[in-house]
Design a protein around this motif. Sequence first.
Motif, short mmCIF file in Angstrom:
data_model
loop_
_atom_site.label_atom_id
_atom_site.label_comp_id
_atom_site.label_asym_id
_atom_site.label_seq_id
_atom_site.Cartn_x
_atom_site.Cartn_y
_atom_site.Cartn_z
N GLY A 84 -51.24 -35.60 -1.01
CA GLY A 84 -51.93 -36.87 -0.85
C GLY A 84 -51.46 -37.69 0.34
N GLU A 85 -50.80 -37.01 1.33
CA GLU A 85 -50.29 -37.74 2.50
C GLU A 85 -51.41 -38.15 3.46
OE1 GLU A 85 -47.28 -35.75 4.68
OE2 GLU A 85 -45.76 -35.90 3.10
N VAL A 86 -52.54 -37.44 3.42
CA VAL A 86 -53.60 -37.64 4.42
C VAL A 86 -54.81 -38.35 3.80
CG1 VAL A 86 -55.13 -36.49 6.06
CG2 VAL A 86 -52.83 -35.54 5.59
N ARG A 87 -55.30 -39.34 4.54
CA ARG A 87 -56.52 -40.02 4.12
C ARG A 87 -57.49 -40.11 5.30
NH1 ARG A 87 -56.40 -42.47 -0.84
NH2 ARG A 87 -54.37 -42.41 -1.87
N VAL A 88 -58.77 -39.96 5.01
CA VAL A 88 -59.82 -40.08 6.02
C VAL A 88 -60.67 -41.29 5.66
CG1 VAL A 88 -61.79 -38.98 7.14
CG2 VAL A 88 -59.84 -37.58 6.39
N ASN A 89 -60.70 -42.25 6.58
CA ASN A 89 -61.43 -43.50 6.34
C ASN A 89 -60.98 -44.16 5.05
OD1 ASN A 89 -62.93 -42.88 8.68
ND2 ASN A 89 -64.41 -41.71 7.48
N GLY A 90 -59.67 -44.05 4.77
CA GLY A 90 -59.10 -44.68 3.60
C GLY A 90 -59.22 -43.90 2.30
N GLN A 91 -59.87 -42.74 2.35
CA GLN A 91 -60.10 -41.94 1.14
C GLN A 91 -59.35 -40.61 1.22
OE1 GLN A 91 -61.95 -43.23 -1.44
NE2 GLN A 91 -62.09 -45.06 -0.14
N GLN A 92 -58.82 -40.17 0.07
CA GLN A 92 -58.21 -38.84 0.02
C GLN A 92 -59.32 -37.80 -0.08
OE1 GLN A 92 -55.13 -38.50 -2.91
NE2 GLN A 92 -54.88 -36.29 -2.61
N ARG A 104 -61.53 -41.72 10.97
CA ARG A 104 -60.16 -42.15 11.22
C ARG A 104 -59.24 -41.49 10.20
NH1 ARG A 104 -56.62 -46.65 9.93
NH2 ARG A 104 -55.50 -47.39 11.77
N ILE A 105 -58.36 -40.62 10.70
CA ILE A 105 -57.43 -39.91 9.83
C ILE A 105 -56.07 -40.61 9.90
CG2 ILE A 105 -56.28 -37.71 9.37
CD1 ILE A 105 -58.52 -36.34 10.97
N VAL A 106 -55.51 -40.91 8.74
CA VAL A 106 -54.18 -41.49 8.66
C VAL A 106 -53.30 -40.54 7.86
CG1 VAL A 106 -52.76 -43.43 7.90
CG2 VAL A 106 -55.06 -43.84 8.81
N TRP A 107 -52.25 -40.05 8.47
CA TRP A 107 -51.34 -39.12 7.82
C TRP A 107 -49.96 -39.76 7.76
CZ3 TRP A 107 -50.77 -33.29 9.54
CH2 TRP A 107 -49.88 -32.63 8.67
N ALA A 108 -49.55 -40.18 6.58
CA ALA A 108 -48.21 -40.75 6.37
C ALA A 108 -47.28 -39.59 6.01
CB ALA A 108 -48.23 -41.79 5.27
N HIS A 109 -46.69 -39.02 7.04
CA HIS A 109 -45.96 -37.76 6.87
C HIS A 109 -44.46 -37.96 6.72
CE1 HIS A 109 -44.69 -33.67 7.21
NE2 HIS A 109 -44.08 -33.88 8.37
N THR A 110 -43.91 -37.38 5.68
CA THR A 110 -42.46 -37.35 5.48
C THR A 110 -42.01 -35.91 5.59
OG1 THR A 110 -42.60 -39.22 3.95
CG2 THR A 110 -40.56 -37.92 3.94
N PRO A 111 -41.31 -35.53 6.67
CA PRO A 111 -40.89 -34.14 6.83
C PRO A 111 -39.82 -33.76 5.82
CG PRO A 111 -39.91 -35.52 8.53
CD PRO A 111 -40.88 -36.37 7.78
N PRO A 112 -39.78 -32.46 5.41
CA PRO A 112 -38.77 -32.03 4.46
C PRO A 112 -37.35 -32.17 5.01
CG PRO A 112 -40.01 -30.16 5.34
CD PRO A 112 -40.70 -31.40 5.79
N THR A 113 -37.18 -31.98 6.30
CA THR A 113 -35.89 -32.20 6.96
C THR A 113 -36.09 -33.25 8.02
OG1 THR A 113 -35.22 -29.92 6.58
CG2 THR A 113 -34.01 -31.14 8.25
N GLU A 114 -35.39 -34.34 7.93
CA GLU A 114 -35.58 -35.45 8.87
C GLU A 114 -35.05 -35.08 10.25
OE1 GLU A 114 -37.39 -38.75 9.47
OE2 GLU A 114 -36.71 -38.69 7.40
N PRO A 115 -35.91 -34.99 11.25
CA PRO A 115 -35.41 -34.75 12.61
C PRO A 115 -34.59 -35.95 13.09
CG PRO A 115 -37.78 -34.34 12.46
CD PRO A 115 -37.36 -35.08 11.22
N THR A 116 -33.71 -35.70 14.03
CA THR A 116 -32.91 -36.77 14.60
C THR A 116 -32.96 -36.70 16.11
OG1 THR A 116 -30.84 -35.52 14.79
CG2 THR A 116 -31.30 -36.53 12.66
N ILE A 117 -32.54 -37.79 16.73
CA ILE A 117 -32.34 -37.76 18.17
C ILE A 117 -30.89 -38.09 18.48
CG2 ILE A 117 -34.68 -38.05 19.06
CD1 ILE A 117 -34.27 -41.04 19.04
N GLU A 118 -30.02 -37.38 17.80
CA GLU A 118 -28.61 -37.52 18.08
C GLU A 118 -28.31 -36.99 19.48
OE1 GLU A 118 -26.63 -35.34 15.09
OE2 GLU A 118 -26.95 -36.82 13.51
N ALA A 119 -27.46 -37.68 20.20
CA ALA A 119 -27.00 -37.19 21.50
C ALA A 119 -26.01 -36.06 21.25
CB ALA A 119 -26.34 -38.31 22.28
N GLN A 120 -26.32 -34.88 21.79
CA GLN A 120 -25.46 -33.72 21.58
C GLN A 120 -25.05 -33.13 22.93
OE1 GLN A 120 -28.32 -31.62 19.05
NE2 GLN A 120 -27.04 -32.05 17.26
#
Length: 354
Positions: A84-92, A104-120
Motif C-alpha cells: 500500500g505504499e503507492v497511490r495514484v491520484n490519492g487512491q490505492q 499523479r503517482i505518490v510512492w511513500a517508500h521505506t527501503p528494507p535497508t536504509e541507505p546512508t551517505i556516510e563519508a567513507q
Amino acid sequence: MKTCWKTPTSWKKLSSILCSPTAAILKAPSGNASLSLRSAGLSATEFIFQIEPEDAGERLDVYLAEQDDPPMTRSQVRKFLDRGEVRVNGQQVKAGYKLRDDDRIVWAHTPPTEPTIEAQAIALTLLYEDDQLAVVDKPVGMVVHPSIGHPDRTLVNALMHHFEELPTIGGELRPGIVHRIDKDTSGALAVTKTDRAHHHLADQFREHSIERVYHALVFGPGLPDQGTFDTLHGRDPNHRMRFTGRVTKGRRAVTHYKVMERFVSGAVLVECRLETGRTHQIRMHFCDAGCPLLGDALYGGKRTGQCRLIDRQALHARTLGFEHPDGHRVFCEAEYPEDFAQALQSLRAGGDWR
C-alpha cells in the motif's frame, strides 16, 4: 519524509526535482565524517511521478520498474504495491492499473535497508578537479550512489570523504551526481561541487552536447565497420532486468560506433559515441544487433556471458568532454583498467576469448 519529484525523462524539467527541501550545499562533517539518513530521522522517501502522454496506457508496475529511483525490478515493485505504499491520484490501485495522461503517482517508500551517505575513506582517481567540479576515473565494481542493495561503499560515500562541499540538487542520496555509469563499467564520470556546475552540466546532458566516448569489446565478426543505432529504449518484456530497442513505445536511444580493431577470434574493439544516455544503452544496442559485449552475463547470455579474458562486461568510458561553467572546455581520457587492457593484449596476440 523526503519528497522527490520525478519525470519520465532523466533531465526533463530538472528544476522540478525537489529531493532537497532547500537545494542547499551538503557539507561533510569534519573528523569522523558521517551523515546518515537514519540518524536524521528520514525513514521514508516520497517519490512523486507526473504521467505524461508518452507513458499513458502503460501498466503501473511496469512504469515504476522502469524508473531510475527507486531502482527495482517489476516483482519488487509489486511487493511494495501490495504493502500500500503507492497511490495514484490519492487512491490505492493494483499493479495492472493502466496509467492515464496527467495521473499523479505518490510512492511513500521505506527501503528494507536504509541507505546512508556516510563519508567513507575510499580511494579515488581524479582525472580533473577544480573548485566547481571534478572528473573521476570510476573503478570496476563501484556503484555510483546509495540505493536498495547498495547502502554504502559507493562513489557518493567516497566523494563525501574527499570533498568538503557537494550540491544536493540531484537528490539527498546523490550529491554531486549529474550522470551515472553501470557498476561493472569503468571510466570517466563527472561530478559537481556547486549548484551552478550541476545545472550547467545537466543542461549539456539534456541538449546532448556532452562528448561521451566508450570503448567496448564485442563479438561481431559480421559487424559493419561503422554505423548508428537509432532505436527506441524500453524494458525487455521477456527479461525484466534488460532493456531492448525492439519495443513499440519508449524513449529514443542513439549510439554511433566505429570498428577500431578486429581479431581472429571474432572479437571486435569498437568506439561508441553516445548521443543519448539511456540505461544499458550500448549493451542493449549491440545485443539487439547480435553482437553482444564480451563478459556481459546479462545481455550476452550463453553466447558471450562466459569470457575467459574478462569477468564483467567489456565496456569502458574512455573520454568525457564538456563546457566548464566558466566557459573553457574540459576533456578527460581514462586509461584502460587492468582487466580491459589485458583482455585487449591477449586478443591482439591471437588469443581466444571463449
